[in-house]
Design an enzyme around this catalytic site. Structure first.
Site, PDB file in Angstrom:
ATOM      1  N   GLU A   1       0.822  -1.209   0.000  1.00 34.00           N
ATOM      2  CA  GLU A   1       0.000   0.000   0.000  1.00 34.00           C
ATOM      3  C   GLU A   1       0.857   1.260   0.000  1.00 34.00           C
ATOM      4  O   GLU A   1       0.583   2.226  -0.726  1.00 34.00           O
ATOM      5  CB  GLU A   1      -0.926  -0.001   1.221  1.00 34.00           C
ATOM      6  CG  GLU A   1      -1.887  -1.188   1.276  1.00 34.00           C
ATOM      7  CD  GLU A   1      -1.333  -2.378   2.037  1.00 34.00           C
ATOM      8  OE1 GLU A   1      -2.135  -3.120   2.621  1.00 34.00           O
ATOM      9  OE2 GLU A   1      -0.090  -2.569   2.040  1.00 34.00           O
TER      10      GLU A   1
ATOM     11  N   LEU B   1      21.620 -27.942  -3.683  1.00 29.92           N
ATOM     12  CA  LEU B   1      20.264 -27.598  -3.261  1.00 29.92           C
ATOM     13  C   LEU B   1      20.073 -26.093  -3.090  1.00 29.92           C
ATOM     14  O   LEU B   1      19.381 -25.632  -2.187  1.00 29.92           O
ATOM     15  CB  LEU B   1      19.898 -28.339  -1.963  1.00 29.92           C
ATOM     16  CG  LEU B   1      19.649 -29.839  -2.129  1.00 29.92           C
ATOM     17  CD1 LEU B   1      19.472 -30.516  -0.787  1.00 29.92           C
ATOM     18  CD2 LEU B   1      18.425 -30.092  -3.013  1.00 29.92           C
TER      19      LEU B   1
END
Length: 375
Positions: free
Chosen positions: A63, A218
C-alpha cells in the site's frame, strides 16, 4: 440478526485485482517471512495512479509503495479505490500501519481479497478502515490470493510451515535405479521449473542420506532470485561432511539432529565452524522429531518448506501426515526396477491409503508436472 449480503464486484474490480495479484506474485522470491502483497490505486475517473508490492522484510508494504508512486507522479489519492490482495496491517511492526497511510491519503474504498490471519491484525485492519469512513469489500479472487501466500496463511493458522514435497520419477514411479543413479530422470525444463519452487520457499529441506549419496548444492541457480532459501538438513547423528557442497552458497544452514551436540562433540564443533546452526529436536526413537522441528521452523518464520529428499525421509514426512502438497515431475520413460516414490506400507487395505486431490497437471518441456494437495 441476518448476515449482510456478500459484496458484489464489477468487471472493473476484477481487472484491477488481477493486476494486484500479478504484483504480489512478482514478489514471490522477495518478502519472506512476510506475505507477498500487491496494491493498485485507481482514482474516481478510473485511472490507475499507483502500483506497488511488498518489499523485503522491514521495508515498505504494498500500500505504501502504491501511495508513493501516486505521489511521485503528482496524482491526488483523494476518493481513490485501493485494490489489495491481503488485509492492510493495523499494527506497528517494523513499519507503520498501512491502514493509517490509506486513511491519511483520503482513499474512499478498499477492495481486498483476503483477511490477514496474523493475530495482531486479523480483521482489525478492516475495522479501522471502516471506522474512518472507508468502504471495505472483501473476498474478490480469494482463492488466487491464497495460492500466492499459502505458506504464510498456513503458518499463521497452524504454527508450522506449508510442506511441499518435490519428487522426480519415471512414468512408472521410479526415482532412482537400483544402483542409486537418479541424475537426470527428468529433463532440463523440469529441473529449471523445480528451481522456481525452491526460490519461492523460505527453506529447502533434505536428509543426510541425500547429502552423503549425491552431495547436492540444493540452492537456486536456474532462476534469478534476490536471496537463497535457508537449507535444513535432517541429520540425526551429525554425519553431514564439512566439505559438502551445500556449504558453498551464502545462505543459512540449519542441521536438525537427535544426538547431543556439546562442545566436546568433534562433529558438532566441526559443523559449527562451517557456520551451521544445530537444532536439537530428538524423539523417543533417537531420530529427529519432525513435528517438533516443523513447529520450530514456524517460530523462525519459515512459511514454505520445500522438501527434496530420498524415499525414506519422504516416507517419514508422509507417514506422519506432515506433507501438505506434492510436486511430482514425471518423465515419459519406463525404468522398471528401482527405488519408488516412498516406502509406505505394505498396506493391507485400500482404506489405509494416503489420498490426495489433483490441483494442477501440465507439461513442462517433455515431462509432466503434477501438483496434489491433501484430500
Amino acid at each position: 440478526m441476518t448476515a449482510p449480503p456478500p459484496p458484489s464486484f464489477s468487471a472493473t474490480d476484477a481487472l484491477h485485482m488481477q493486476r494486484a495479484l500479478a504484483l504480489a506474485e512478482s514478489a514471490l522470491y522477495l518478502t519472506s517471512p512476510n506475505p507477498r502483497v500487491g496494491c493498485v490505486l485507481v482514482n474516481p475517473q478510473g485511472q490507475v495512479i499507483g502500483e506497488g508490492h511488498t518489499q523485503a522484510a522491514g521495508q515498505a508494504h504494498a500500500e505504501v509503495m502504491a501511495l508513493r508512486q501516486a505521489q511521485q507522479q503528482g496524482h491526488s489519492t483523494q476518493a481513490a479505490t485501493a485494490y489489495v490482495t491481503l488485509e492492510p496491517c493495523s499494527h506497528h511492526g517494523r513499519t507503520p500501519p498501512c491502514c493509517d497511510a490509506l486513511i491519511q491519503a483520503q482513499v474512499a474504498r478498499v477492495v481486498c481479497a483476503l483477511e490477514d490471519p496474523f493475530p495482531a491484525n486479523q480483521g482489525q485492519g478492516f475495522a479501522r478502515l471502516r471506522a474512518a469512513g472507508l468502504l471495505v469489500d472483501v473476498g474478490l479472487m480469494a482463492q488466487a490470493a491464497t495460492e500466492i501466500n499459502i505458506g504464510f496463511l498456513h503458518r499463521m493458522r497452524t504454527g508450522r510451515p506449508w510442506v511441499r514435497l518435490k519428487m522426480a520419477a519415471s512414468i512408472d514411479g521410479i526415482t532412482a535405479l537400483p544402483n542409486g543413479q537418479s541424475q537426470w530422470i527428468t529433463g532440463e525444463a523440469a529441473r529449471a521449473d523445480g528451481h522456481h519452487w525452491r526460490a519461492r520457499a523460505c527453506a529447502v529441506c533434505t536428509g543426510v542420506g541425500t547429502v552423503l549419496e549425491d552431495d547436492p548444492q540444493l540452492d537456486v541457480r536456474a532462476v534469478q532470485t534476490p536471496r537463497q532459501p535457508t537449507l535444513v538438513v535432517i541429520d540425526s547423528r551429525l554425519q553431514t561432511p564439512t566439505q559438502a557442497r551445500l556449504f558453498g552458497p551464502k545462505r543459512p544452514v540449519w542441521i536438525a539432529h537427535a544426538v547431543p551436540a556439546s562442545p566436546q562433540s568433534p562433529a558438532a564443533e566441526a559443523l559449527r565452524q562451517r557456520a551451521a546452526e544445530l537444532i536439537h529436536r530428538p524423539n523417543a526413537a533417537g531420530k529427529v522429531s519432525l513435528p517438533d522441528l516443523l513447529q520450530e521452523l514456524g517460530q523462525r518464520g519459515i512459511n514454505e518448506l520445500h522438501l527434496e529428499a530420498g524415499h525414506l525421509l519422504n516416507t517419514s514426512f508422509l507417514r506422519e501426515s506432515l506433507v501438505d502438497e506434492v510436486l511430482l515431475y514425471q518423465a515419459p520413460r519406463m525404468l522398471g526396477q528401482g527405488r519408488g516414490l516412498s516406502a509406505l506400507g505394505p498396506l493391507e487395505d485400500l482404506g489405509q491409503s494416503l489420498d490426495w486431490r489433483f490441483v494442477e497437471v501440465k507439461t513442462v518441456g517433455e515431462d509432466l508436472r503434477v501438483r496434489m494437495m491433501r484430500a
